[in-house]
Design a protein around this motif. Structure first.
Motif, PDB file in Angstrom:
ATOM      1  N   ASN A  23       0.851  -1.185   0.000  1.00  0.00           N
ATOM      2  CA  ASN A  23       0.000   0.000   0.000  1.00  0.00           C
ATOM      3  C   ASN A  23       0.885   1.232   0.000  1.00  0.00           C
ATOM      4  O   ASN A  23       1.979   1.231   0.579  1.00  0.00           O
ATOM      5  CB  ASN A  23      -0.902   0.027   1.238  1.00  0.00           C
ATOM      6  CG  ASN A  23      -1.906  -1.098   1.225  1.00  0.00           C
ATOM      7  OD1 ASN A  23      -2.277  -1.611   0.176  1.00  0.00           O
ATOM      8  ND2 ASN A  23      -2.351  -1.486   2.396  1.00  0.00           N
ATOM      9  N   VAL A  24       0.395   2.279  -0.643  1.00  0.00           N
ATOM     10  CA  VAL A  24       1.165   3.523  -0.724  1.00  0.00           C
ATOM     11  C   VAL A  24       0.208   4.703  -0.821  1.00  0.00           C
ATOM     12  O   VAL A  24      -0.865   4.600  -1.422  1.00  0.00           O
ATOM     13  CB  VAL A  24       2.155   3.477  -1.915  1.00  0.00           C
ATOM     14  CG1 VAL A  24       1.427   3.367  -3.236  1.00  0.00           C
ATOM     15  CG2 VAL A  24       3.075   4.666  -1.922  1.00  0.00           C
ATOM     16  N   ASP A  28       2.938   9.466  -2.733  1.00  0.00           N
ATOM     17  CA  ASP A  28       4.218   8.758  -2.799  1.00  0.00           C
ATOM     18  C   ASP A  28       4.283   7.766  -3.966  1.00  0.00           C
ATOM     19  O   ASP A  28       5.306   7.106  -4.158  1.00  0.00           O
ATOM     20  CB  ASP A  28       4.467   8.009  -1.486  1.00  0.00           C
ATOM     21  CG  ASP A  28       4.554   8.956  -0.302  1.00  0.00           C
ATOM     22  OD1 ASP A  28       5.168  10.030  -0.446  1.00  0.00           O
ATOM     23  OD2 ASP A  28       3.999   8.617   0.764  1.00  0.00           O
ATOM     24  N   LEU A  29       3.223   7.658  -4.722  1.00  0.00           N
ATOM     25  CA  LEU A  29       3.141   6.658  -5.790  1.00  0.00           C
ATOM     26  C   LEU A  29       4.257   6.779  -6.826  1.00  0.00           C
ATOM     27  O   LEU A  29       4.871   5.758  -7.174  1.00  0.00           O
ATOM     28  CB  LEU A  29       1.763   6.714  -6.450  1.00  0.00           C
ATOM     29  CG  LEU A  29       1.469   5.669  -7.518  1.00  0.00           C
ATOM     30  CD1 LEU A  29       1.597   4.261  -6.957  1.00  0.00           C
ATOM     31  CD2 LEU A  29       0.079   5.898  -8.101  1.00  0.00           C
ATOM     32  N   VAL A  44      -2.177  -1.076 -10.119  1.00  0.00           N
ATOM     33  CA  VAL A  44      -2.418  -0.058  -9.107  1.00  0.00           C
ATOM     34  C   VAL A  44      -3.932   0.072  -8.963  1.00  0.00           C
ATOM     35  O   VAL A  44      -4.630   0.347  -9.938  1.00  0.00           O
ATOM     36  CB  VAL A  44      -1.793   1.297  -9.502  1.00  0.00           C
ATOM     37  CG1 VAL A  44      -2.086   2.357  -8.451  1.00  0.00           C
ATOM     38  CG2 VAL A  44      -0.290   1.153  -9.736  1.00  0.00           C
ATOM     39  N   ALA A  45      -4.425  -0.156  -7.749  1.00  0.00           N
ATOM     40  CA  ALA A  45      -5.872  -0.127  -7.506  1.00  0.00           C
ATOM     41  C   ALA A  45      -6.186   0.825  -6.363  1.00  0.00           C
ATOM     42  O   ALA A  45      -5.461   0.868  -5.364  1.00  0.00           O
ATOM     43  CB  ALA A  45      -6.366  -1.530  -7.157  1.00  0.00           C
ATOM     44  N   PRO A  46      -7.277   1.585  -6.483  1.00  0.00           N
ATOM     45  CA  PRO A  46      -7.657   2.489  -5.401  1.00  0.00           C
ATOM     46  C   PRO A  46      -8.121   1.712  -4.175  1.00  0.00           C
ATOM     47  O   PRO A  46      -8.652   0.617  -4.288  1.00  0.00           O
ATOM     48  CB  PRO A  46      -8.811   3.298  -6.005  1.00  0.00           C
ATOM     49  CG  PRO A  46      -9.349   2.450  -7.104  1.00  0.00           C
ATOM     50  CD  PRO A  46      -8.206   1.622  -7.610  1.00  0.00           C
ATOM     51  N   ILE A  55      -0.821  -1.781  -4.609  1.00  0.00           N
ATOM     52  CA  ILE A  55      -0.011  -2.176  -5.766  1.00  0.00           C
ATOM     53  C   ILE A  55       0.233  -3.674  -5.700  1.00  0.00           C
ATOM     54  O   ILE A  55       0.572  -4.214  -4.641  1.00  0.00           O
ATOM     55  CB  ILE A  55       1.341  -1.433  -5.776  1.00  0.00           C
ATOM     56  CG1 ILE A  55       1.113   0.066  -5.890  1.00  0.00           C
ATOM     57  CG2 ILE A  55       2.224  -1.935  -6.916  1.00  0.00           C
ATOM     58  CD1 ILE A  55       2.376   0.891  -5.807  1.00  0.00           C
ATOM     59  N   ASN A  56       0.048  -4.345  -6.828  1.00  0.00           N
ATOM     60  CA  ASN A  56       0.405  -5.755  -6.987  1.00  0.00           C
ATOM     61  C   ASN A  56       1.420  -5.845  -8.109  1.00  0.00           C
ATOM     62  O   ASN A  56       1.239  -5.221  -9.163  1.00  0.00           O
ATOM     63  CB  ASN A  56      -0.823  -6.605  -7.359  1.00  0.00           C
ATOM     64  CG  ASN A  56      -1.651  -6.924  -6.157  1.00  0.00           C
ATOM     65  OD1 ASN A  56      -1.210  -7.609  -5.256  1.00  0.00           O
ATOM     66  ND2 ASN A  56      -2.865  -6.405  -6.149  1.00  0.00           N
ATOM     67  N   VAL A  57       2.468  -6.628  -7.893  1.00  0.00           N
ATOM     68  CA  VAL A  57       3.535  -6.726  -8.890  1.00  0.00           C
ATOM     69  C   VAL A  57       4.179  -8.102  -8.810  1.00  0.00           C
ATOM     70  O   VAL A  57       4.193  -8.731  -7.746  1.00  0.00           O
ATOM     71  CB  VAL A  57       4.573  -5.595  -8.668  1.00  0.00           C
ATOM     72  CG1 VAL A  57       5.287  -5.745  -7.347  1.00  0.00           C
ATOM     73  CG2 VAL A  57       5.555  -5.488  -9.811  1.00  0.00           C
ATOM     74  N   ILE A  58       4.692  -8.585  -9.933  1.00  0.00           N
ATOM     75  CA  ILE A  58       5.454  -9.837  -9.996  1.00  0.00           C
ATOM     76  C   ILE A  58       6.916  -9.463 -10.214  1.00  0.00           C
ATOM     77  O   ILE A  58       7.227  -8.673 -11.120  1.00  0.00           O
ATOM     78  CB  ILE A  58       4.973 -10.715 -11.178  1.00  0.00           C
ATOM     79  CG1 ILE A  58       3.478 -10.962 -11.118  1.00  0.00           C
ATOM     80  CG2 ILE A  58       5.766 -12.016 -11.231  1.00  0.00           C
ATOM     81  CD1 ILE A  58       2.987 -11.688  -9.907  1.00  0.00           C
ATOM     82  N   VAL A  59       7.796 -10.018  -9.390  1.00  0.00           N
ATOM     83  CA  VAL A  59       9.229  -9.718  -9.502  1.00  0.00           C
ATOM     84  C   VAL A  59      10.038 -10.995  -9.380  1.00  0.00           C
ATOM     85  O   VAL A  59       9.552 -12.014  -8.899  1.00  0.00           O
ATOM     86  CB  VAL A  59       9.687  -8.701  -8.428  1.00  0.00           C
ATOM     87  CG1 VAL A  59       8.968  -7.367  -8.581  1.00  0.00           C
ATOM     88  CG2 VAL A  59       9.505  -9.250  -7.028  1.00  0.00           C
TER      89      VAL A  59
END
Length: 89
Positions: A23-24, A28-29, A44-46, A55-59
């Motif tokens: 969460n951010v 700060d995004l 990025v979802a409200p 924020i969801n991300v694959i790394v």
């Protein structure tokens, strides 16, 4: 046979990758997004509070140890790392 191939390719794509949720504050995004590599781009979802987003991300798993301190420095909160079973492209 095609379904089996699809699932096996998904498992291979997920190998050595993890998902991250965080969460951010909207303010700060840009700083947080600048630190994130992604398969394509992060989701990025409200959130309920309009001042925040999720924020969801694959790394790649090998970068997580360096990435989490950078995310915290960019003011991300509630950082969660989770394993992946498949990534179907």
């Amino acid at each position: 046979m095609e379904n089996l191939t699809l699932l096996l390719q998904g498992a291979i794509s997920a190998y050595n990758r993890v998902g991250m949720m965080l969460n951010v504050r909207t303010a700060d995004l840009p700083a947080v997004l600048a630190t994130l590599p992604a398969l394509n781009s992060p989701t990025v979802a409200p959130l309920n509070d309009p001042a925040w987003v999720a924020i969801n991300v694959i790394v790649e798993e090998k970068i997580v140890r360096q990435l989490i301190p950078k995310l915290k420095a960019a003011r991300a909160e509630g950082i969660v790392e989770y394993p992946l079973n498949k990534i179907v492209l």
